[in-house]
Design a protein around this motif. Structure first.
Motif, mmCIF file in Angstrom:
data_model
loop_
_atom_site.group_PDB
_atom_site.id
_atom_site.type_symbol
_atom_site.label_atom_id
_atom_site.label_comp_id
_atom_site.label_asym_id
_atom_site.label_seq_id
_atom_site.Cartn_x
_atom_site.Cartn_y
_atom_site.Cartn_z
ATOM 1 N N LYS A 15 45.445 36.476 -33.568
ATOM 2 C CA LYS A 15 46.435 35.214 -33.737
ATOM 3 C C LYS A 15 47.660 35.932 -33.188
ATOM 4 O O LYS A 15 48.663 35.055 -32.659
ATOM 5 N N ALA A 16 48.030 37.066 -32.957
ATOM 6 C CA ALA A 16 49.127 37.570 -32.331
ATOM 7 C C ALA A 16 49.195 37.350 -30.617
ATOM 8 O O ALA A 16 50.040 37.376 -30.013
ATOM 9 N N TYR A 17 48.080 37.509 -30.049
ATOM 10 C CA TYR A 17 47.751 37.247 -28.552
ATOM 11 C C TYR A 17 47.087 36.216 -28.457
ATOM 12 O O TYR A 17 45.777 35.737 -29.025
ATOM 13 N N GLY A 18 47.576 35.153 -27.825
ATOM 14 C CA GLY A 18 47.037 33.774 -27.636
ATOM 15 C C GLY A 18 45.946 33.871 -26.480
ATOM 16 O O GLY A 18 45.862 34.717 -25.740
ATOM 17 N N ALA A 19 45.222 32.642 -26.252
ATOM 18 C CA ALA A 19 44.269 32.759 -25.131
ATOM 19 C C ALA A 19 45.121 32.601 -23.868
ATOM 20 O O ALA A 19 46.240 31.923 -23.617
ATOM 21 N N PRO A 20 44.564 33.223 -22.844
ATOM 22 C CA PRO A 20 45.075 33.223 -21.392
ATOM 23 C C PRO A 20 45.196 31.923 -20.827
ATOM 24 O O PRO A 20 44.235 31.063 -21.292
ATOM 25 N N VAL A 21 46.423 31.534 -20.409
ATOM 26 C CA VAL A 21 46.348 30.287 -19.529
ATOM 27 C C VAL A 21 46.836 30.368 -18.162
ATOM 28 O O VAL A 21 47.848 31.303 -17.903
ATOM 29 N N GLN A 22 46.440 29.463 -17.384
ATOM 30 C CA GLN A 22 46.942 29.465 -16.019
ATOM 31 C C GLN A 22 47.834 28.534 -15.837
ATOM 32 O O GLN A 22 48.173 27.501 -15.919
ATOM 33 N N VAL A 23 49.233 29.196 -15.255
ATOM 34 C CA VAL A 23 50.438 28.359 -15.165
ATOM 35 C C VAL A 23 50.962 28.669 -13.905
ATOM 36 O O VAL A 23 51.408 29.903 -13.387
ATOM 37 N N GLY A 24 51.107 27.752 -12.829
ATOM 38 C CA GLY A 24 51.668 27.974 -11.505
ATOM 39 C C GLY A 24 51.060 29.096 -10.641
ATOM 40 O O GLY A 24 51.576 29.968 -9.950
ATOM 41 N N GLY A 25 49.637 29.080 -10.721
ATOM 42 C CA GLY A 25 49.015 30.285 -9.798
ATOM 43 C C GLY A 25 49.141 31.643 -10.707
ATOM 44 O O GLY A 25 48.593 32.597 -10.177
ATOM 45 N N GLU A 26 49.547 31.858 -11.784
ATOM 46 C CA GLU A 26 49.348 33.206 -12.468
ATOM 47 C C GLU A 26 49.115 32.870 -13.936
ATOM 48 O O GLU A 26 48.891 31.897 -14.433
#
Length: 108
Positions: A19-30
């Motif tokens: 819950k402290a670390y969310g799922a990785p998300v792709q935003v603007g190539g990063e």
């Protein structure tokens, strides 16, 4: 009551690092991973009397601290500036009080 307590235990087993670390998300190539401070608690009580009164409650909070950024294999942390300033308020208050006491002691 036992079913309610068992369901609370199952719900709180899922709390923690996930819950402290969310799922990785792709935003603007990063790739970004949101990070938060998660706090929760609950309590209950009862009275051993003729009416057998009991009660309970709970609550929680989530403070968004920032994100980890992964750009081309370079990982860095980017803090949430507003939340960082908010978390510094108690520290600044304590330091200010200590300085004020030190000045008063030096004058005496």
């Amino acid at each position: 009551m036992a079913d309610t307590f068992a369901s609370l235990i199952e719900a709180f087993k899922n709390m923690g690092v996930s819950k402290a670390y969310g799922a990785p998300v792709q935003v603007g190539g990063e790739e970004v991973i949101p990070v938060a401070l998660v706090s929760f608690g609950f309590g209950g009580g009862g009275e051993a009397g003729p009416d057998g009164a009991s009660g309970g409650g709970g609550g929680g909070m989530v403070l968004p601290l920032g994100v980890y950024r992964n750009v081309g294999g370079q990982v860095s942390f980017r803090p949430n500036t507003v939340m960082a300033l908010f978390c510094l308020v108690p520290v600044i208050s304590v330091v200010g009080a200590a300085v004020r006491k030190a000045i008063r002691a030096a004058k005496a």
